[in-house]
Design an enzyme around this catalytic site. Sequence first.
Site, PDB file in Angstrom:
ATOM      1  CG  HIS A  82      -0.796  -1.227  -3.382  1.00 24.31           C
ATOM      2  ND1 HIS A  82      -1.270  -0.868  -4.627  1.00 24.31           N
ATOM      3  CD2 HIS A  82      -1.789  -1.968  -2.821  1.00 24.31           C
ATOM      4  CE1 HIS A  82      -2.468  -1.371  -4.817  1.00 24.31           C
ATOM      5  NE2 HIS A  82      -2.813  -2.044  -3.735  1.00 24.31           N
ATOM      6  CG  ASP A  83       1.284   1.218  -6.438  1.00 24.16           C
ATOM      7  OD1 ASP A  83       2.459   1.244  -6.827  1.00 24.16           O
ATOM      8  OD2 ASP A  83       0.616   0.178  -6.346  1.00 24.16           O
ATOM      9  N   GLY A 105      -5.212   1.730  -2.332  1.00 24.30           N
ATOM     10  CA  GLY A 105      -4.108   1.809  -3.268  1.00 24.30           C
ATOM     11  C   GLY A 105      -4.270   2.906  -4.301  1.00 24.30           C
TER      12      GLY A 105
END
Length: 256
Positions: A119-120, A137
């Site tokens: 994520h991200d 992440g």
Amino acid sequence: MIHPTAIIDPGASIADDCEIGAYSIIGADVSIGSGTTIGPHVVIRGVTRIGANNRIFQFASVGDDPQDLKYDGEVTELQIGDSNTIREFTTINRGTVGGGGITRIGNHNLFMAYIHVAHDCIIGDRIVMANGASLAGHVTVGDHAILAGFACVHQFCEVGEHAFVGLNSVANRDVAPFTMAVGNYASGKGINKNGLRRRDFSEPTIRALHRAYMLLLRNHGERDKAIAALSAEAAEFPEVARLIAFIEKSERGVVR
């Protein structure tokens, strides 16, 4: 162009010339651009925007929930640009609210088998991630970087442009642009000379980057003095200026 066993939500937006293989599942909030090919047994979910001329191979999972205990079902997004190749068993997760809400991938990247992009993450253009490489992440990867097989990057780290992270290496700090990081835990191995030559960097540029690397990352003196000593190179070679800027803004510290 869509196999009869594929399950496509009526809310999905798919260009007319896309190809979708057998048993693939496409969710309601997915959009797929022209010329993209989705292989069999691929799952694409969430708010996921995929550009043109991508190729996603069988058993990939694209745009599913982030693997973050803080995630509580918020609407977040994955954006993928154009002309990327995503090979078998790759997993790419959407962003989280705390990380800005978006995982973003640029153009012309190659993700080999068993890649994980958490994520991200923010991925640039023309990056190669070899088999088994993983990003935790909030990782940023600059243009033309290469991660060799099973290389791993710690959360919140940045891999600079034209950098190389070696086989089985773990980068728990930032990897400066134009450099190589090798080993577990990764340590600096000089300028990525072979990679820069393959991309037609001039020999004077490579020599200037090598001098900057030695002064900034091999010299244990004061960094401000090293930067001052590189003022002429920074003025003449923008790559040296970008290397200095990367090191100055690093919050986690740079692999040496």
